[in-house]
Design a protein around this motif. Structure first.
Motif, PDB file in Angstrom:
ATOM      1  N   GLU A 127       8.481   1.565  10.351  1.00 27.04           N
ATOM      2  CA  GLU A 127       9.298   2.041   9.227  1.00 27.04           C
ATOM      3  C   GLU A 127       8.505   2.953   8.288  1.00 27.04           C
ATOM      4  O   GLU A 127       9.070   3.908   7.740  1.00 27.04           O
ATOM      5  CB  GLU A 127       9.896   0.867   8.440  1.00 27.04           C
ATOM      6  N   VAL A 134       6.930 -14.010  15.255  1.00 24.10           N
ATOM      7  CA  VAL A 134       7.785 -13.359  14.243  1.00 24.10           C
ATOM      8  C   VAL A 134       7.001 -12.553  13.213  1.00 24.10           C
ATOM      9  O   VAL A 134       7.460 -11.496  12.772  1.00 24.10           O
ATOM     10  CB  VAL A 134       8.718 -14.341  13.490  1.00 24.10           C
ATOM     11  N   LEU A 135       5.829 -13.053  12.818  1.00 27.70           N
ATOM     12  CA  LEU A 135       5.054 -12.311  11.825  1.00 27.70           C
ATOM     13  C   LEU A 135       4.525 -10.999  12.429  1.00 27.70           C
ATOM     14  O   LEU A 135       4.596  -9.941  11.796  1.00 27.70           O
ATOM     15  CB  LEU A 135       3.898 -13.159  11.277  1.00 27.70           C
ATOM     16  N   ARG A 186      21.902  -0.980  13.861  1.00 21.84           N
ATOM     17  CA  ARG A 186      20.617  -0.348  13.574  1.00 21.84           C
ATOM     18  C   ARG A 186      20.750   1.161  13.363  1.00 21.84           C
ATOM     19  O   ARG A 186      20.018   1.739  12.572  1.00 21.84           O
ATOM     20  CB  ARG A 186      19.636  -0.632  14.708  1.00 21.84           C
ATOM     21  N   LEU A 243       5.369  -9.155   2.981  1.00 24.54           N
ATOM     22  CA  LEU A 243       6.043  -8.204   3.874  1.00 24.54           C
ATOM     23  C   LEU A 243       6.510  -6.992   3.080  1.00 24.54           C
ATOM     24  O   LEU A 243       6.933  -7.125   1.928  1.00 24.54           O
ATOM     25  CB  LEU A 243       7.244  -8.870   4.548  1.00 24.54           C
ATOM     26  N   ILE A 244       6.438  -5.821   3.709  1.00 27.39           N
ATOM     27  CA  ILE A 244       6.943  -4.603   3.055  1.00 27.39           C
ATOM     28  C   ILE A 244       7.969  -3.913   3.963  1.00 27.39           C
ATOM     29  O   ILE A 244       8.178  -4.340   5.087  1.00 27.39           O
ATOM     30  CB  ILE A 244       5.801  -3.624   2.705  1.00 27.39           C
ATOM     31  N   GLU A 245       8.566  -2.873   3.454  1.00 25.35           N
ATOM     32  CA  GLU A 245       9.587  -2.081   4.160  1.00 25.35           C
ATOM     33  C   GLU A 245      10.880  -2.892   4.288  1.00 25.35           C
ATOM     34  O   GLU A 245      10.958  -3.868   5.029  1.00 25.35           O
ATOM     35  CB  GLU A 245       9.110  -1.603   5.537  1.00 25.35           C
ATOM     36  N   GLU A 253      15.298 -13.189  11.765  1.00 28.10           N
ATOM     37  CA  GLU A 253      14.653 -13.917  12.857  1.00 28.10           C
ATOM     38  C   GLU A 253      14.159 -15.298  12.434  1.00 28.10           C
ATOM     39  O   GLU A 253      13.995 -16.182  13.273  1.00 28.10           O
ATOM     40  CB  GLU A 253      13.489 -13.093  13.425  1.00 28.10           C
ATOM     41  N   ARG A 259       5.875  -9.380  14.810  1.00 25.72           N
ATOM     42  CA  ARG A 259       7.045  -8.492  14.948  1.00 25.72           C
ATOM     43  C   ARG A 259       7.285  -7.751  13.628  1.00 25.72           C
ATOM     44  O   ARG A 259       7.578  -6.554  13.617  1.00 25.72           O
ATOM     45  CB  ARG A 259       8.290  -9.296  15.335  1.00 25.72           C
ATOM     46  N   ALA A 260       7.178  -8.496  12.523  1.00 34.68           N
ATOM     47  CA  ALA A 260       7.374  -7.866  11.208  1.00 34.68           C
ATOM     48  C   ALA A 260       6.321  -6.790  10.974  1.00 34.68           C
ATOM     49  O   ALA A 260       6.610  -5.716  10.428  1.00 34.68           O
ATOM     50  CB  ALA A 260       7.332  -8.922  10.108  1.00 34.68           C
ATOM     51  N   LYS A 261       5.079  -7.058  11.403  1.00 33.91           N
ATOM     52  CA  LYS A 261       3.997  -6.078  11.207  1.00 33.91           C
ATOM     53  C   LYS A 261       4.248  -4.821  12.040  1.00 33.91           C
ATOM     54  O   LYS A 261       3.992  -3.705  11.595  1.00 33.91           O
ATOM     55  CB  LYS A 261       2.643  -6.718  11.551  1.00 33.91           C
ATOM     56  N   GLU A 281      15.671  -4.707  24.058  1.00 31.45           N
ATOM     57  CA  GLU A 281      16.588  -5.843  24.240  1.00 31.45           C
ATOM     58  C   GLU A 281      17.275  -5.848  25.600  1.00 31.45           C
ATOM     59  O   GLU A 281      17.714  -6.898  26.069  1.00 31.45           O
ATOM     60  CB  GLU A 281      17.635  -5.867  23.111  1.00 31.45           C
ATOM     61  N   PRO A 300       0.802  -1.226   0.000  1.00 27.71           N
ATOM     62  CA  PRO A 300       0.000   0.000   0.000  1.00 27.71           C
ATOM     63  C   PRO A 300       0.838   1.281   0.000  1.00 27.71           C
ATOM     64  O   PRO A 300       0.301   2.367  -0.240  1.00 27.71           O
ATOM     65  CB  PRO A 300      -0.837  -0.114   1.281  1.00 27.71           C
ATOM     66  N   VAL A 353      24.416  -6.644  22.432  1.00 28.27           N
ATOM     67  CA  VAL A 353      23.335  -5.641  22.325  1.00 28.27           C
ATOM     68  C   VAL A 353      23.819  -4.271  21.877  1.00 28.27           C
ATOM     69  O   VAL A 353      23.127  -3.572  21.147  1.00 28.27           O
ATOM     70  CB  VAL A 353      22.518  -5.466  23.642  1.00 28.27           C
ATOM     71  N   TYR A 388      14.666  -0.232  20.099  1.00 31.31           N
ATOM     72  CA  TYR A 388      15.004  -1.661  20.045  1.00 31.31           C
ATOM     73  C   TYR A 388      16.050  -2.002  21.116  1.00 31.31           C
ATOM     74  O   TYR A 388      16.018  -3.079  21.701  1.00 31.31           O
ATOM     75  CB  TYR A 388      15.531  -2.067  18.653  1.00 31.31           C
ATOM     76  N   LEU A 441      -2.644  -1.281   6.339  1.00 29.16           N
ATOM     77  CA  LEU A 441      -1.905  -2.263   7.148  1.00 29.16           C
ATOM     78  C   LEU A 441      -2.683  -2.589   8.425  1.00 29.16           C
ATOM     79  O   LEU A 441      -2.798  -3.742   8.831  1.00 29.16           O
ATOM     80  CB  LEU A 441      -0.511  -1.727   7.505  1.00 29.16           C
ATOM     81  N   SER A 486      12.265  -3.955   7.758  1.00 29.27           N
ATOM     82  CA  SER A 486      11.385  -4.927   8.401  1.00 29.27           C
ATOM     83  C   SER A 486      11.550  -6.306   7.763  1.00 29.27           C
ATOM     84  O   SER A 486      11.611  -7.324   8.465  1.00 29.27           O
ATOM     85  CB  SER A 486       9.934  -4.443   8.296  1.00 29.27           C
ATOM     86  N   TYR A 504      12.999  -9.702   9.569  1.00 25.72           N
ATOM     87  CA  TYR A 504      12.207 -10.944   9.514  1.00 25.72           C
ATOM     88  C   TYR A 504      13.075 -12.102   9.022  1.00 25.72           C
ATOM     89  O   TYR A 504      13.052 -13.206   9.586  1.00 25.72           O
ATOM     90  CB  TYR A 504      10.984 -10.766   8.605  1.00 25.72           C
ATOM     91  N   ARG A 538       7.201  -3.700  12.907  1.00 27.08           N
ATOM     92  CA  ARG A 538       8.310  -2.974  12.263  1.00 27.08           C
ATOM     93  C   ARG A 538       7.871  -2.291  10.971  1.00 27.08           C
ATOM     94  O   ARG A 538       8.371  -1.226  10.621  1.00 27.08           O
ATOM     95  CB  ARG A 538       9.462  -3.941  11.973  1.00 27.08           C
ATOM     96  N   GLU A 539       6.953  -2.916  10.237  1.00 25.17           N
ATOM     97  CA  GLU A 539       6.452  -2.271   9.008  1.00 25.17           C
ATOM     98  C   GLU A 539       5.852  -0.904   9.327  1.00 25.17           C
ATOM     99  O   GLU A 539       6.147   0.086   8.664  1.00 25.17           O
ATOM    100  CB  GLU A 539       5.353  -3.137   8.366  1.00 25.17           C
TER     101      GLU A 539
END
Lengths: 219, 219
Positions: free
Chosen positions: B107, B96-97, A103, A72-74, A84, B99-101, B84, A58, A96, B80, B148, A77, A81, B103-104
């Protein structure tokens, strides 16, 4: 796992997009086989704006990655993924503080430099001013990155292992050259870029080696 | 651990900076006590450009966080790091999914919207065009975020727990209002923003509750 979840990941990519390029490097480093679906950012006013692709991303930009049955986008991110879910060939340090340093460099590129010199913004800035505009923001970012690297770099951006910071830096150096930024004030950036130039994962991800690279731009 | 490593973290912050605000929310949610060192982005041409502060953050922007004997920059990288090193009150899901969302959304805000409407860019765009420019990029980002959220949101951006995505979204909604963006097309964004408005951690991080907020802007 469903059939679609097991199939090869599909990367929506444009040969010269530095954000697509970051993800291509990460996929290559982790030796994850993937197919490329080229999205032309210039053909017909930009294929990323068509209805079909808007359903994929989008934000109407590349990259997007279909993987494990998800879209997945970005770029950052997506890379986290991959990190991980595919721990082989780690692209983040364990420590850390070093993770924070990786980052920082990723974010300086991804939010401090690239958005300000990408195609869609340059169209708004206009033909006449675009070179000066891009140079301004790249120079500002590279000055900061060189300073960060002065304490974090070993052979690569953070220590002696390739990390996501390197995946972000190399495509940005390419963009800097495109806009004729004077890179002499950034010897550490230049050294790392040279170090990675010949690396197979970086070379395969290079714009000139993409299926949608026009023949006249290929090496 | 050295004395400096044990002392209270210092956040270099500007009351109205949405990037500083993100980190203030995260620190508050995790109940990490910290001191604020205000850096005025407007006084004397911007205190972030002075030599002393450039040593803190070579990008010459806020925030920066002194913590555990280190100086960290870039809001997402800082958040982040907090996640941590201070696992209390997690701001990232385990899955994990998801987490990706998270981060999307982070970002899209941090690289797709905020850099294009921040003070330093608007100065370059000029007084006459700046409102239209900011509206354009915020609208583009919010259209994507709303889409999203249509699949990720529960009570908050991703599911029913507050995450880093919410820390990024709320300050960006404030900026959207500053630039008079019509928010009616984004009912999920508006609902989440309303949900978090009264949350103590978000309220304490609000620009109007900062020590450097000018009296005429305070609530």
């Amino acid at each position: 796992m469903s059939l679609s979840a097991m199939s090869k990941p599909i990367l929506y990519s444009y040969w010269r997009s530095s954000c697509s390029w970051r993800v291509r490097i990460a996929l290559n480093l982790k030796e994850i086989p993937y197919d490329i679906k080229p999205i032309s950012l210039i053909k017909s006013g930009g294929e990323q704006h068509c209805n079909e692709y808007r359903e994929v991303n989008p934000m109407e930009q590349v990259p997007a990655l279909q993987i494990d049955g998800h879209t997945l986008i970005e770029s950052l991110s997506i890379m986290y993924y991959l990190e991980e879910t595919r721990p082989q060939r780690p692209l983040m340090p364990q420590d850390v503080l070093k993770r924070a340093k990786v980052r920082e460099i990723c974010e300086v590129v991804a939010s401090g430099v690239q958005p300000l010199q990408n195609l869609i913004v340059l169209i708004h800035v206009g033909e006449e001013k675009k070179k000066e505009w891009a140079q301004h923001w790249i120079t500002r970012g590279f000055r900061a990155i060189e300073k960060l690297l002065s304490t974090s770099a070993g052979k690569f951006c953070v220590g002696d292992e390739i990390t996501l910071a390197d995946c972000c830096l190399v495509p940005q150096v390419f963009n800097a050259r495109r806009f004729h930024v004077d890179l002499r004030p950034y010897p550490i950036i230049l050294r790392i870029d040279r170090e990675l130039e010949g690396h197979p994962a970086f070379r395969a991800a290079h714009p000139s080696n993409q299926p949608d690279c026009p023949p006249e731009a290929a090496k």
